[in-house]
Write an enzyme that holds these catalytic residues in place. Structure first.
Site, PDB file in Angstrom:
ATOM      1  N   LYS A  85       0.889  -1.175   0.000  1.00  0.00           N
ATOM      2  CA  LYS A  85       0.000   0.000   0.000  1.00  0.00           C
ATOM      3  C   LYS A  85       0.912   1.206   0.000  1.00  0.00           C
ATOM      4  O   LYS A  85       1.670   1.444   0.946  1.00  0.00           O
ATOM      5  CB  LYS A  85      -0.898   0.002   1.230  1.00  0.00           C
ATOM      6  CG  LYS A  85      -1.710   1.285   1.368  1.00  0.00           C
ATOM      7  CD  LYS A  85      -2.818   1.093   2.396  1.00  0.00           C
ATOM      8  CE  LYS A  85      -2.823   2.132   3.498  1.00  0.00           C
ATOM      9  NZ  LYS A  85      -3.156   3.484   3.108  1.00  0.00           N
TER      10      LYS A  85
ATOM     11  N   GLY B  21      -7.360   9.559   9.565  1.00  0.00           N
ATOM     12  CA  GLY B  21      -7.572   9.745  10.998  1.00  0.00           C
ATOM     13  C   GLY B  21      -8.631  10.775  11.348  1.00  0.00           C
ATOM     14  O   GLY B  21      -8.912  10.994  12.525  1.00  0.00           O
TER      15      GLY B  21
ATOM     16  N   ALA C 172      -9.189   5.663   4.118  1.00  0.00           N
ATOM     17  CA  ALA C 172      -8.984   6.768   5.063  1.00  0.00           C
ATOM     18  C   ALA C 172     -10.198   7.680   5.224  1.00  0.00           C
ATOM     19  O   ALA C 172     -10.941   7.924   4.273  1.00  0.00           O
ATOM     20  CB  ALA C 172      -7.778   7.617   4.684  1.00  0.00           C
ATOM     21  N   GLY C 173     -10.346   8.147   6.443  1.00  0.00           N
ATOM     22  CA  GLY C 173     -11.356   9.154   6.756  1.00  0.00           C
ATOM     23  C   GLY C 173     -12.713   8.615   7.142  1.00  0.00           C
ATOM     24  O   GLY C 173     -13.612   9.376   7.503  1.00  0.00           O
TER      25      GLY C 173
ATOM     26  N   ASN D 281      -9.015   2.245   9.661  1.00  0.00           N
ATOM     27  CA  ASN D 281      -8.236   1.916  10.853  1.00  0.00           C
ATOM     28  C   ASN D 281      -8.748   2.664  12.084  1.00  0.00           C
ATOM     29  O   ASN D 281      -9.284   2.081  13.022  1.00  0.00           O
ATOM     30  CB  ASN D 281      -6.764   2.277  10.588  1.00  0.00           C
ATOM     31  CG  ASN D 281      -5.814   1.838  11.687  1.00  0.00           C
ATOM     32  OD1 ASN D 281      -4.628   1.668  11.440  1.00  0.00           O
ATOM     33  ND2 ASN D 281      -6.275   1.627  12.906  1.00  0.00           N
ATOM     34  N   THR D 282      -8.638   3.996  12.047  1.00  0.00           N
ATOM     35  CA  THR D 282      -8.900   4.787  13.246  1.00  0.00           C
ATOM     36  C   THR D 282     -10.321   4.588  13.770  1.00  0.00           C
ATOM     37  O   THR D 282     -10.531   4.523  14.990  1.00  0.00           O
ATOM     38  CB  THR D 282      -8.655   6.288  12.947  1.00  0.00           C
ATOM     39  OG1 THR D 282      -7.383   6.419  12.308  1.00  0.00           O
ATOM     40  CG2 THR D 282      -8.660   7.110  14.219  1.00  0.00           C
TER      41      THR D 282
HETATM   42  C1  LIG Z   1      -3.687   2.238   8.441  1.00  0.00           C
HETATM   43  C2  LIG Z   1      -3.535   3.016   7.235  1.00  0.00           C
HETATM   44  O1  LIG Z   1      -3.081   2.576   6.237  1.00  0.00           O
HETATM   45  C3  LIG Z   1      -3.999   4.413   7.246  1.00  0.00           C
HETATM   46  O2  LIG Z   1      -3.009   5.223   6.746  1.00  0.00           O
HETATM   47  C4  LIG Z   1      -5.246   4.433   6.443  1.00  0.00           C
HETATM   48  O3  LIG Z   1      -5.181   5.357   5.459  1.00  0.00           O
HETATM   49  C5  LIG Z   1      -6.472   4.449   7.264  1.00  0.00           C
HETATM   50  O4  LIG Z   1      -6.962   5.706   7.567  1.00  0.00           O
HETATM   51  P1  LIG Z   1      -8.029   5.889   8.759  1.00  0.00           P
HETATM   52  O5  LIG Z   1      -7.279   5.672  10.009  1.00  0.00           O
HETATM   53  O6  LIG Z   1      -8.541   7.292   8.591  1.00  0.00           O
HETATM   54  O7  LIG Z   1      -9.105   4.875   8.562  1.00  0.00           O
END
Ligand SMILES: CC(=O)[C@@H](O)[C@H](O)COP(=O)(O)O
Length: 255
Positions: free
Chosen positions: A94, A155, A182-183, A204-205
């Site tokens: 990635k 994040g 992300a987001g 992730n976050t």
């Molecule tokens: C874990 C990872 O690869 C992050 O850089 C990804 O882009 C997830 O983003 P969030 O934490 O906003 O879900």
């Protein structure tokens, strides 16, 4: 869903950072049903967790998608990708090349250049990009068979900031797997991405920082399944005007 030459049944790709404990992380992975976990080589090495942490991830049985989080230059990202390939024995990477400190927006120029270098070196690249169609074209030309447009800054948990841009990407690249990366903040954000016809979501976050990460992992799995099912069911087009949903075939006569 097929990503490069790998068939997957789950459309949720899960990040492995910021969990309250290793046990919560492994429980969340199990609850999410995810078959792909992304791990930051630089962050985990810097945190000193290294081999033990990576072994624990392997034991989940999920496929590892190493990422180049924390890289800001082409050289940084290439070196990190090469180390990741040796450690995890996978051609998957990635690719994050961050260009802006506040928004963590990708440096799309460096991204395209790095994607070309890595693809020519045999990597299967998952580029974290914006919804810009020209950049996306260049990434495909560089050898990327998957695109990962952002939903919102990493994040931030803001959800999809540009659904129209994602819709345009879907229309422009009907055959390329699109993964919103992300987001994402809430299950409804993930469902919205899937209803737009995205192939998958990487987050992730939203799970790691939830009050109950394991329950949120389960909720994200359900939302992604529901969103995909909704997309496949071909939702109606919104209308400008009200249309009675109950047909009126004559009026009842009141005596
Ligand atoms: C874990 C990872 O690869 C992050 O850089 C990804 O882009 C997830 O983003 P969030 O934490 O906003 O879900």
């Amino acid at each position: 869903m097929r990503l490069y030459d790998v068939d997957l049944s789950s459309r949720l790709l899960l990040g492995t950072a910021q969990y309250p404990s290793p046990q919560v992380l492994t429980d969340a992975v199990q609850a999410s049903g995810s078959e792909v976990l992304t791990v930051s080589l630089r962050r985990e090495t810097a945190a000193g967790s290294g081999a033990g942490f990576w072994d624990m991830l392997r034991q989940t049985g999920a496929r590892i998608l190493p990422n180049t989080a924390g890289c800001h230059t082409v050289q940084d990202a290439v070196t990190t990708a090469q180390m990741a390939r040796e450690i995890f024995d996978t051609p998957w990477i990635k690719l994050e090349v961050i260009g802006h400190g506040d928004t963590l927006q990708p440096d799309v120029f460096a991204l395209v250049e790095t994607a070309r270098i890595l693809s020519e070196d045999g990597f299967q690249v998952f580029p974290y990009t914006t919804e810009d169609l020209v950049v996306a074209e260049r990434l495909v030309e560089a050898g990327c068979e998957v695109l990962m447009p952002w939903g919102a800054p990493i994040g931030s948990g803001q959800g999809l900031r540009n659904p129209d841009g994602l819709r345009a990407m879907r229309a422009h690249f009907p055959e390329v797997p699109l993964i919103v990366d992300a987001g994402i903040g809430r299950p409804s954000d993930a469902a919205e991405a899937m209803e737009l016809g995205m192939d998958a979501v990487l987050l992730n976050t939203a799970v790691a920082k939830a009050g109950d990460p394991v329950a949120m992992a389960r909720a994200m799995d359900l939302a992604i399944r529901a969103g995909r099912a909704g997309f496949e069911a071909q939702p109606m087009e919104p209308r400008d005007m009200a249309v009675p949903s109950t047909p009126v075939l004559g009026l009842a006569e009141l005596m």
